[in-house]
Enzyme design. Structure first.
Site, PDB file in Angstrom:
ATOM      1  N   GLY A 240      -6.307  -3.138   5.820  1.00  0.00           N
ATOM      2  CA  GLY A 240      -4.876  -3.187   5.577  1.00  0.00           C
ATOM      3  C   GLY A 240      -3.969  -3.352   6.770  1.00  0.00           C
ATOM      4  O   GLY A 240      -2.779  -3.627   6.607  1.00  0.00           O
ATOM      5  N   GLU A 274     -12.596  -0.980   6.754  1.00  0.00           N
ATOM      6  CA  GLU A 274     -12.802  -2.261   6.072  1.00  0.00           C
ATOM      7  C   GLU A 274     -11.747  -3.286   6.491  1.00  0.00           C
ATOM      8  O   GLU A 274     -11.038  -3.837   5.649  1.00  0.00           O
ATOM      9  CB  GLU A 274     -12.730  -2.057   4.549  1.00  0.00           C
ATOM     10  CG  GLU A 274     -13.686  -1.032   3.990  1.00  0.00           C
ATOM     11  CD  GLU A 274     -13.415  -0.707   2.511  1.00  0.00           C
ATOM     12  OE1 GLU A 274     -12.371  -1.129   1.965  1.00  0.00           O
ATOM     13  OE2 GLU A 274     -14.262  -0.022   1.912  1.00  0.00           O
ATOM     14  N   PRO A 275     -11.599  -3.576   7.778  1.00  0.00           N
ATOM     15  CA  PRO A 275     -10.559  -4.523   8.183  1.00  0.00           C
ATOM     16  C   PRO A 275     -10.919  -5.961   7.801  1.00  0.00           C
ATOM     17  O   PRO A 275     -12.069  -6.383   7.951  1.00  0.00           O
ATOM     18  CB  PRO A 275     -10.524  -4.372   9.709  1.00  0.00           C
ATOM     19  CG  PRO A 275     -11.886  -3.896  10.077  1.00  0.00           C
ATOM     20  CD  PRO A 275     -12.393  -3.084   8.917  1.00  0.00           C
ATOM     21  N   GLY A 276      -9.962  -6.679   7.291  1.00  0.00           N
ATOM     22  CA  GLY A 276     -10.162  -8.088   6.963  1.00  0.00           C
ATOM     23  C   GLY A 276      -9.215  -8.942   7.791  1.00  0.00           C
ATOM     24  O   GLY A 276      -9.578  -9.524   8.805  1.00  0.00           O
ATOM     25  N   TYR A 316       2.527 -15.363  -1.995  1.00  0.00           N
ATOM     26  CA  TYR A 316       3.155 -14.125  -1.505  1.00  0.00           C
ATOM     27  C   TYR A 316       4.499 -14.395  -0.825  1.00  0.00           C
ATOM     28  O   TYR A 316       5.002 -13.513  -0.121  1.00  0.00           O
ATOM     29  CB  TYR A 316       2.258 -13.440  -0.456  1.00  0.00           C
ATOM     30  CG  TYR A 316       0.818 -13.254  -0.811  1.00  0.00           C
ATOM     31  CD1 TYR A 316       0.439 -12.460  -1.901  1.00  0.00           C
ATOM     32  CD2 TYR A 316      -0.190 -13.829  -0.041  1.00  0.00           C
ATOM     33  CE1 TYR A 316      -0.898 -12.258  -2.206  1.00  0.00           C
ATOM     34  CE2 TYR A 316      -1.533 -13.626  -0.333  1.00  0.00           C
ATOM     35  CZ  TYR A 316      -1.871 -12.851  -1.417  1.00  0.00           C
ATOM     36  OH  TYR A 316      -3.195 -12.654  -1.690  1.00  0.00           O
ATOM     37  N   CYS A 343       1.195 -31.156  -7.165  1.00  0.00           N
ATOM     38  CA  CYS A 343       2.261 -31.269  -8.152  1.00  0.00           C
ATOM     39  C   CYS A 343       2.739 -29.902  -8.615  1.00  0.00           C
ATOM     40  O   CYS A 343       2.527 -29.504  -9.769  1.00  0.00           O
ATOM     41  CB  CYS A 343       1.797 -32.130  -9.314  1.00  0.00           C
ATOM     42  SG  CYS A 343       1.363 -33.775  -8.749  1.00  0.00           S
ATOM     43  N   TYR A 371      -7.468 -15.187   4.494  1.00  0.00           N
ATOM     44  CA  TYR A 371      -6.949 -15.562   3.177  1.00  0.00           C
ATOM     45  C   TYR A 371      -6.404 -16.990   3.194  1.00  0.00           C
ATOM     46  O   TYR A 371      -5.418 -17.307   2.550  1.00  0.00           O
ATOM     47  CB  TYR A 371      -5.892 -14.550   2.698  1.00  0.00           C
ATOM     48  CG  TYR A 371      -6.430 -13.131   2.734  1.00  0.00           C
ATOM     49  CD1 TYR A 371      -7.403 -12.737   1.824  1.00  0.00           C
ATOM     50  CD2 TYR A 371      -6.024 -12.215   3.707  1.00  0.00           C
ATOM     51  CE1 TYR A 371      -7.946 -11.457   1.870  1.00  0.00           C
ATOM     52  CE2 TYR A 371      -6.558 -10.939   3.766  1.00  0.00           C
ATOM     53  CZ  TYR A 371      -7.525 -10.563   2.838  1.00  0.00           C
ATOM     54  OH  TYR A 371      -8.067  -9.306   2.894  1.00  0.00           O
TER      55      TYR A 371
HETATM   56  C1  LIG Z   1      -8.981  -6.806   0.711  1.00  0.00           C
HETATM   57  C2  LIG Z   1      -9.572  -5.499   0.998  1.00  0.00           C
HETATM   58  C3  LIG Z   1      -9.752  -5.075   2.321  1.00  0.00           C
HETATM   59  C4  LIG Z   1      -9.254  -5.856   3.520  1.00  0.00           C
HETATM   60  O1  LIG Z   1      -7.879  -5.775   3.604  1.00  0.00           O
HETATM   61  P1  LIG Z   1      -7.111  -6.415   4.873  1.00  0.00           P
HETATM   62  O2  LIG Z   1      -5.687  -6.187   4.562  1.00  0.00           O
HETATM   63  O3  LIG Z   1      -7.462  -7.851   4.911  1.00  0.00           O
HETATM   64  O4  LIG Z   1      -7.554  -5.682   6.076  1.00  0.00           O
HETATM   65  C5  LIG Z   1     -10.401  -3.878   2.532  1.00  0.00           C
HETATM   66  N1  LIG Z   1     -10.842  -3.124   1.491  1.00  0.00           N
HETATM   67  C6  LIG Z   1     -10.663  -3.501   0.210  1.00  0.00           C
HETATM   68  C7  LIG Z   1     -11.164  -2.630  -0.877  1.00  0.00           C
HETATM   69  C8  LIG Z   1     -10.027  -4.690  -0.078  1.00  0.00           C
HETATM   70  O5  LIG Z   1      -9.843  -5.047  -1.348  1.00  0.00           O
END
Ligand SMILES: *Cc1c(COP(=O)(O)O)cnc(C)c1O
Length: 414
Positions: A240, A274-276, A316, A343, A371
């Site tokens: 997050g 869980e960083p994305g 978003y 379109c 993303y």
């Molecule tokens: C999408 C997600 C993440 C990653 O979130 P980021 O905002 O990209 O860091 C981590 N945990 C869960 C459960 C998610 O759904």
């Protein structure tokens, strides 16, 4: 604007590490995703080196699930946060270690649960009693116990876009805060479940630390109770952390890690993250070519990347910086709305941007590593873009551009 030191202008030409972006576009065509290997490596190291307590960083695969990205993360020691059996298969294909995988998501299917148990993942993050029952049933049928954490909903407002706020009271995610003790008690009595931890994830693109602090306060107290009662071994605080798209002033990873140490450092529990977005977002750019200029009530730069390639602005209303790849002549700068060929009126990459462009010029959208490609589609029967990773002056094609034949693979005439 400083998103990443790995995408910089030298003599007004954009470089990805030591590769000229214009050369990459000429070699691989457009639209094109370009990632910096060094930027990815540094993002992982930022997390990993700022934590002294036992921890597992589980990179969130859905942010960017290219095999080469997963391979790099695995080689750095990363675990993975997955939300489907398909993502687990990708992790394994890329050489990731299933014993460092946490499985999130509200709708896991039985076949996916079975697959994850066969591969020996670290933990399921379960979200409801019915899901717990199903995980238990599958585990019993396989003569194993499924390691489980409950994803709890701490009802914290992350002050982010409503589409990506997941820890609100009304969100579909997680077990409601007041139900948490009862659902743990329920889980503890199921024959196929072993309780391993507690989990939460309050949202995405969070740009201040205060929601994380609120979350940490609540989860810490809960974790103490759960360790006492069920002997849990881990606390998963989700992902997050936001990134700079504009000059958002996002907190440093190290400051967030300091906060986590403060709340969880003395519990004797493993911290899972869980960083994305914050791992891959600023490590990627999207390169696109101007097809046409159209001057009407607004000036439009019509480019060859559409919302099928990058949906964030449409989905978003996300703002992402757009610039010229060659900035040597900006004398004709004017305000342009940058739109794609799809379109749909929402097919915009950016609105009212000061750009100096003509037909055939290359534009870059920064911070496109998260993303971006992973949310891309074939809408309007558009083959998906190629992806390239650079390492110093070398470039590697990590996904070949789709062909039109790829578009109907699996389809059948009557
Ligand atoms: C999408 C997600 C993440 C990653 O979130 P980021 O905002 O990209 O860091 C981590 N945990 C869960 C459960 C998610 O759904």
């Amino acid at each position: 604007m400083d998103y990443s030191e790995h995408f910089v202008y030298r003599d007004d030409q954009l470089y990805a590490e030591d590769c000229r972006v214009a050369d990459l576009a000429a070699k691989y065509g457009t639209p094109l995703y370009v990632y910096s290997r060094e930027s990815l490596r540094q993002a992982f190291a930022d997390y990993d080196s700022s934590l002294s307590l036992p921890h597992t960083i589980c990179y969130s695969v859905k942010a960017n699930s290219n095999l080469a990205v997963l391979q790099l993360m695995a080689s750095l020691g990363s675990g993975f946060d997955i939300v489907s059996g398909g993502e687990l298969a990708r992790v394994i294909a890329a050489g990731g270690d299933p014993s460092k995988v946490v499985y999130s998501g509200v709708g896991k299917r039985e076949d996916e649960i079975r697959y994850a148990l066969e591969k020996g993942i670290y933990c399921f993050n379960a979200e409801s009693e019915m899901e717990l029952q199903t995980i238990s049933d599958v585990a019993v049928s396989m003569n194993v116990k499924a390691p489980v954490a409950l994803r709890v909903n701490p009802a914290v407002d992350p002050h982010t876009h409503h589409h990506i706020a997941t820890g609100l009271k009304t969100s579909k995610f997680g077990v409601a805060w007041e139900d948490v003790p009862a659902v743990y008690e329920y889980a503890s009595k199921l024959p196929g479940i072993c309780i391993r931890g507690v989990d939460c994830h309050i949202g995405s693109q969070i740009t201040t630390l205060s929601p994380f602090r609120e979350m940490a306060e609540k989860i810490r107290d809960l974790a103490v109770t759960l360790k006492d009662r069920y002997g849990i071994e881990s606390v998963d605080v989700g992902g997050g952390l936001g990134i700079n798209y504009d000059n958002d002033g996002t907190p440093a990873v190290s400051d967030y890690m300091k906060l986590l140490e403060e709340y969880f450092g003395d519990l004797g529990l493993r911290l899972v993250l869980e960083p994305g977005r914050s791992m891959v977002g600023n490590a990627g750019i999207l390169v696109t070519k101007v097809q046409y200029i159209k001057k009407a009530a607004k000036n439009f730069a019509i480019v060859d990347a559409g919302m099928n390639d990058m949906i964030r602005p449409a989905l978003y209303t996300a703002w992402m910086n757009i610039s010229e790849v060659d900035r040597s002549d900006r004398s004709a700068a004017d305000k342009y709305t940058v739109v794609g060929p799809i379109c749909e009126s929402s097919d915009k990459l950016g609105e009212d941007r000061l750009l100096s462009v003509k037909k055939g010029d290359l534009l870059v959208q920064f911070s496109a590593g998260a993303y971006g490609f992973s949310m891309s589609s074939n809408y309007n029967s558009r083959p998906r873009a190629a992806e390239v990773m650079v390492k110093g002056g070398e470039d590697f094609e990590i996904r070949t551009r789709e062909t039109v034949e790829d578009l109907w693979r699996g389809e059948h005439l009557l």
